[in-house]
Scaffold this motif. Structure first.
Motif, PDB file in Angstrom:
ATOM      1  N   THR A  79       0.766  -1.153  -0.267  1.00 30.20           N
ATOM      2  CA  THR A  79       0.017  -0.031   0.003  1.00 30.20           C
ATOM      3  C   THR A  79       0.775   1.366   0.145  1.00 30.20           C
ATOM      4  O   THR A  79       0.601   2.117  -0.768  1.00 30.20           O
ATOM      5  N   GLY A  80       1.953   1.214   0.938  1.00 28.77           N
ATOM      6  CA  GLY A  80       2.964   2.276   0.809  1.00 28.77           C
ATOM      7  C   GLY A  80       3.362   2.644  -0.455  1.00 28.77           C
ATOM      8  O   GLY A  80       3.628   3.831  -1.071  1.00 28.77           O
ATOM      9  N   VAL A  81       3.836   1.559  -1.204  1.00 29.67           N
ATOM     10  CA  VAL A  81       4.600   1.632  -2.692  1.00 29.67           C
ATOM     11  C   VAL A  81       3.511   2.076  -3.456  1.00 29.67           C
ATOM     12  O   VAL A  81       3.769   2.807  -4.328  1.00 29.67           O
ATOM     13  N   LEU A  82       2.353   1.661  -3.606  1.00 34.02           N
ATOM     14  CA  LEU A  82       1.227   2.294  -4.351  1.00 34.02           C
ATOM     15  C   LEU A  82       0.982   3.530  -3.978  1.00 34.02           C
ATOM     16  O   LEU A  82       0.530   4.545  -5.136  1.00 34.02           O
ATOM     17  N   ALA A  83       0.795   3.887  -2.822  1.00 32.21           N
ATOM     18  CA  ALA A  83       0.754   5.455  -2.576  1.00 32.21           C
ATOM     19  C   ALA A  83       1.691   6.378  -3.155  1.00 32.21           C
ATOM     20  O   ALA A  83       1.643   7.389  -3.978  1.00 32.21           O
ATOM     21  N   ARG A  84       3.050   5.809  -3.082  1.00 31.65           N
ATOM     22  CA  ARG A  84       4.189   6.689  -3.997  1.00 31.65           C
ATOM     23  C   ARG A  84       3.930   6.616  -5.309  1.00 31.65           C
ATOM     24  O   ARG A  84       4.400   7.658  -6.027  1.00 31.65           O
ATOM     25  N   LEU A  85       3.411   5.546  -5.843  1.00 31.14           N
ATOM     26  CA  LEU A  85       3.448   5.602  -7.390  1.00 31.14           C
ATOM     27  C   LEU A  85       2.387   6.355  -7.545  1.00 31.14           C
ATOM     28  O   LEU A  85       2.311   7.154  -8.811  1.00 31.14           O
ATOM     29  N   GLN A  86       1.217   6.466  -6.993  1.00 31.06           N
ATOM     30  CA  GLN A  86       0.209   7.415  -7.151  1.00 31.06           C
ATOM     31  C   GLN A  86       0.519   8.706  -6.984  1.00 31.06           C
ATOM     32  O   GLN A  86       0.125   9.747  -7.835  1.00 31.06           O
ATOM     33  N   ALA A  87       1.204   9.400  -6.161  1.00 30.68           N
ATOM     34  CA  ALA A  87       2.026  10.548  -6.081  1.00 30.68           C
ATOM     35  C   ALA A  87       2.836  10.959  -7.177  1.00 30.68           C
ATOM     36  O   ALA A  87       2.752  11.892  -7.763  1.00 30.68           O
ATOM     37  N   THR A  88       3.526   9.839  -7.728  1.00 26.77           N
ATOM     38  CA  THR A  88       4.292  10.049  -8.802  1.00 26.77           C
ATOM     39  C   THR A  88       3.575  10.145 -10.147  1.00 26.77           C
ATOM     40  O   THR A  88       3.816  11.116 -10.966  1.00 26.77           O
ATOM     41  N   LEU A  89       2.460   9.449 -10.203  1.00 27.94           N
ATOM     42  CA  LEU A  89       1.485   9.632 -11.364  1.00 27.94           C
ATOM     43  C   LEU A  89       0.802  11.089 -11.510  1.00 27.94           C
ATOM     44  O   LEU A  89       0.918  11.597 -12.574  1.00 27.94           O
ATOM     45  N   ASN A  90       0.480  11.657 -10.207  1.00 28.08           N
ATOM     46  CA  ASN A  90      -0.014  12.908 -10.526  1.00 28.08           C
ATOM     47  C   ASN A  90       1.013  13.925 -10.872  1.00 28.08           C
ATOM     48  O   ASN A  90       0.705  14.852 -11.440  1.00 28.08           O
ATOM     49  N   ALA A  91       2.293  13.849 -10.105  1.00 26.19           N
ATOM     50  CA  ALA A  91       3.332  14.677 -10.797  1.00 26.19           C
ATOM     51  C   ALA A  91       3.517  14.374 -12.260  1.00 26.19           C
ATOM     52  O   ALA A  91       3.537  15.590 -12.640  1.00 26.19           O
ATOM     53  N   GLY A  92       3.457  13.630 -12.609  1.00 29.14           N
ATOM     54  CA  GLY A  92       3.715  13.386 -14.118  1.00 29.14           C
ATOM     55  C   GLY A  92       2.534  13.868 -14.966  1.00 29.14           C
ATOM     56  O   GLY A  92       3.030  14.353 -16.127  1.00 29.14           O
ATOM     57  N   LEU A  93       1.513  13.362 -14.572  1.00 23.78           N
ATOM     58  CA  LEU A  93       0.219  13.965 -15.197  1.00 23.78           C
ATOM     59  C   LEU A  93       0.383  15.737 -15.215  1.00 23.78           C
ATOM     60  O   LEU A  93      -0.081  16.431 -16.213  1.00 23.78           O
ATOM     61  N   ALA A  94       0.800  16.238 -14.145  1.00 23.09           N
ATOM     62  CA  ALA A  94       0.858  17.701 -14.101  1.00 23.09           C
ATOM     63  C   ALA A  94       1.669  18.242 -15.143  1.00 23.09           C
ATOM     64  O   ALA A  94       1.548  19.177 -15.870  1.00 23.09           O
ATOM     65  N   VAL A  95       3.132  17.582 -15.071  1.00 21.33           N
ATOM     66  CA  VAL A  95       3.974  17.866 -16.132  1.00 21.33           C
ATOM     67  C   VAL A  95       3.427  17.663 -17.595  1.00 21.33           C
ATOM     68  O   VAL A  95       3.698  18.583 -18.331  1.00 21.33           O
ATOM     69  N   GLY A  96       2.747  16.677 -17.704  1.00 17.10           N
ATOM     70  CA  GLY A  96       2.350  16.315 -19.072  1.00 17.10           C
ATOM     71  C   GLY A  96       1.177  17.333 -19.408  1.00 17.10           C
ATOM     72  O   GLY A  96       1.097  17.572 -20.786  1.00 17.10           O
ATOM     73  N   ALA A  97       0.380  17.832 -18.560  1.00 16.13           N
ATOM     74  CA  ALA A  97      -0.728  18.578 -18.921  1.00 16.13           C
ATOM     75  C   ALA A  97      -0.069  20.010 -19.309  1.00 16.13           C
ATOM     76  O   ALA A  97      -0.550  20.710 -19.998  1.00 16.13           O
ATOM     77  N   GLY A  98       1.115  20.358 -18.578  1.00 17.52           N
ATOM     78  CA  GLY A  98       1.783  21.641 -18.919  1.00 17.52           C
ATOM     79  C   GLY A  98       2.318  21.589 -20.583  1.00 17.52           C
ATOM     80  O   GLY A  98       1.825  22.559 -21.270  1.00 17.52           O
ATOM     81  N   LEU A  99       2.672  20.589 -20.871  1.00 12.29           N
ATOM     82  CA  LEU A  99       3.263  20.173 -22.147  1.00 12.29           C
ATOM     83  C   LEU A  99       2.215  20.230 -23.112  1.00 12.29           C
ATOM     84  O   LEU A  99       1.954  20.934 -24.240  1.00 12.29           O
ATOM     85  N   GLY A 100       0.994  19.554 -22.852  1.00 10.47           N
ATOM     86  CA  GLY A 100      -0.223  19.676 -23.529  1.00 10.47           C
ATOM     87  C   GLY A 100      -0.962  20.965 -23.622  1.00 10.47           C
ATOM     88  O   GLY A 100      -1.402  21.496 -24.849  1.00 10.47           O
ATOM     89  N   GLY A 101      -0.748  21.753 -22.504  1.00 11.54           N
ATOM     90  CA  GLY A 101      -1.313  23.355 -22.478  1.00 11.54           C
ATOM     91  C   GLY A 101      -0.595  23.972 -23.578  1.00 11.54           C
ATOM     92  O   GLY A 101      -1.014  24.795 -24.238  1.00 11.54           O
ATOM     93  N   LEU A 102       0.791  23.784 -23.828  1.00 16.56           N
ATOM     94  CA  LEU A 102       1.470  24.229 -24.767  1.00 16.56           C
ATOM     95  C   LEU A 102       0.959  24.141 -26.236  1.00 16.56           C
ATOM     96  O   LEU A 102       1.033  24.943 -26.940  1.00 16.56           O
ATOM     97  N   ALA A 103       0.594  22.858 -26.446  1.00 16.44           N
ATOM     98  CA  ALA A 103       0.217  22.339 -27.824  1.00 16.44           C
ATOM     99  C   ALA A 103      -1.165  22.984 -28.184  1.00 16.44           C
ATOM    100  O   ALA A 103      -1.334  23.520 -29.186  1.00 16.44           O
TER     101      ALA A 103
END
Length: 442
Positions: free
Chosen positions: A137-161
């Motif tokens: 569960t702890g590992v999954l929580a860290r992966l979920q946090a990583t997921l959200n950070a990646g989505l935020a970066v990706g959304a920023g790149l998508g915003g540029l497009a």
């Protein structure tokens, strides 16, 4: 009875590599989800109805594919299943670059959803093979946090497009997403190989999870709780535009609040979840908080509420929503893993994870019909539905746990038999594979 599963290996670097893979493909997904609707409508030339129908059918197909692909991961090994599925996802995303009609779009979307759902199940099986039960569960929580950070970066790149608004910019986003899944596959291949259980023994039922009624009930309740998924992406943008005087940038503010909160606090919330009992309490609390969030959102329809006040109330509702999201996620991870037989993690996680594509399929209909059409009453009904499902999860999970423990005593070794220093279950190998906590990870 199938061969007893190997014990998880104490590979300390596995969670780090899983996080690297998670971040890579979530960056691509963030950019893809930001731009895909406009790409399909403005570049491909599809109507809104065609896009909606295609995605609904695709995620319906994906929800059915998760279980057999999860079983494939159990039999042949999760790494050797996840890597090809990550590459298949990359190929289907790349195929969107060349599609200019509805039927090819529908076929590619079905293949994309199938690969994504299978990848999610295989990743969960891979994680189970590399991480001891008490740490999952702890590992999954860290992966979920990583997921959200990646989505935020990706959304920023998508915003540029989106700002560029050109065909080339959209094509670059899709190419980026495909490359991100290729990089995900390469990282997953670096993980230790987790042995599969081999062929099924004669007389053993295929897709046994479909006969496990207590687990099916838990999965159904979790699917209901996941109806919250389209709130931030669909329901709230429509609600804010049609029912409130909040400024246009409010939706972006709510998305940033959600993403940053999960990134910073999901691991902390998950620490309190250590077993079925604490998981059930977390899910039950999430339902109460979600009801409060829905009630807050409902008040923004009050006439005469100025824009700044509507913004403040919406931020409060979104804060409550993300707290409920983190509590539900932590509890659901623990329940989904704890109740799955150790030699069938893939197919059980494929079934449990089917709530995500189901929510993606039915959620938009529920959100638009219940909330936009019925207004404040719809918000309260949705909150009551989520509260009821969260309250029922505890008794359902405890019953499933009792049934599961009884079955294990007579048929299979206990799943919590991992111990440091036991025989290694993993060796370095070249077979491809990996997965994610949902969507892209969690």
């Amino acid at each position: 009875m199938s061969t007893p599963p190997p014990r998880p290996a104490p590979g300390g670097g596995a969670p780090r590599l899983l996080a690297v893979a998670q971040f890579g493909n979530s960056v691509g997904d963030g950019a893809f989800y930001t731009c895909s609707a406009l790409y399909f409508s403005q570049v491909v030339g599809l109507s809104a109805e065609q896009i909606g129908l295609g995605l609904t059918v695709a995620w319906g197909v994906g929800s059915l594919a998760g279980v057999p692909l999860g079983q494939l991961a159990d039999r042949r090994g999760p790494r050797g299943t996840a890597v090809p599925l990550a590459l298949a996802t990359a190929a289907t995303v790349a195929a969107f670059l060349f599609i200019r009609a509805f039927v090819p779009f529908l076929v590619a979307a079905c293949l994309y959803a199938t690969a994504q759902c299978g990848l999610a199940a295989a990743r969960q099986a891979l994680l189970a093979g590399l991480v001891e039960p008490s740490a999952r569960t702890g590992v999954l929580a860290r992966l979920q946090a990583t997921l959200n950070a990646g989505l935020a970066v990706g959304a920023g790149l998508g915003g540029l497009a989106l700002h560029a608004g050109t065909r080339e910019a959209y094509l670059a986003v899709f190419a980026l997403d495909a490359l991100c899944f290729v990089s995900c596959a390469l990282v997953l291949r670096r993980l230790p190989r987790v042995a599969g259980t081999g062929r099924a023994v004669r007389g053993e039922p295929r897709l046994a999870v479909l006969r496990d009624r207590p687990y099916a009930l838990v999965t159904l309740l979790n699917a209901v709780l996941l109806l919250r998924m389209p709130l931030l992406s669909l329901a709230l943008p429509l609600w804010i535009a049609q029912r409130t005087a909040a400024p246009d940038w409010t939706v972006s503010a709510l998305f940033v609040l959600n993403t940053l909160t999960v990134t910073l606090f999901q691991v902390r919330v998950a620490r309190a979840v250590t077993g079925i009992g604490t998981a059930a309490r977390a899910v039950r609390r999430s339902g109460a908080v979600m009801l409060a969030s829905c009630a807050v959102f409902a008040t923004t329809a009050a006439g005469g509420l100025p824009g700044w006040a509507a913004l403040a109330v919406l931020l409060l509702g979104a804060a409550l929503q993300v707290v409920a999201e983190m509590q539900h996620s932590a509890g659901a991870w623990q329940i989904g893993f704890s109740l799955a037989p150790p030699d069938r993690i893939g197919q059980y996680q494929g079934f449990f994870g089917s709530g995500v594509p189901v929510a993606r399929t039915l959620g938009p209909v529920v959100a638009t019909t219940l909330l936009i059409t019925w207004g404040p009453v719809g918000w309260l009904l949705l909150g009551a539905l989520l509260l009821g499902a969260s309250a029922a999860m505890g008794p359902a999970a405890r019953h499933a746990d009792r049934v599961s423990r009884t079955g294990r005593r007579t048929a299979a070794p206990r799943r919590d038999s991992w111990r440091p220093g036991g025989p290694a279950s993993c060796t370095r190998g070249s077979a491809p594979h990996d997965a994610h906590p949902g969507g892209s990870a969690g």
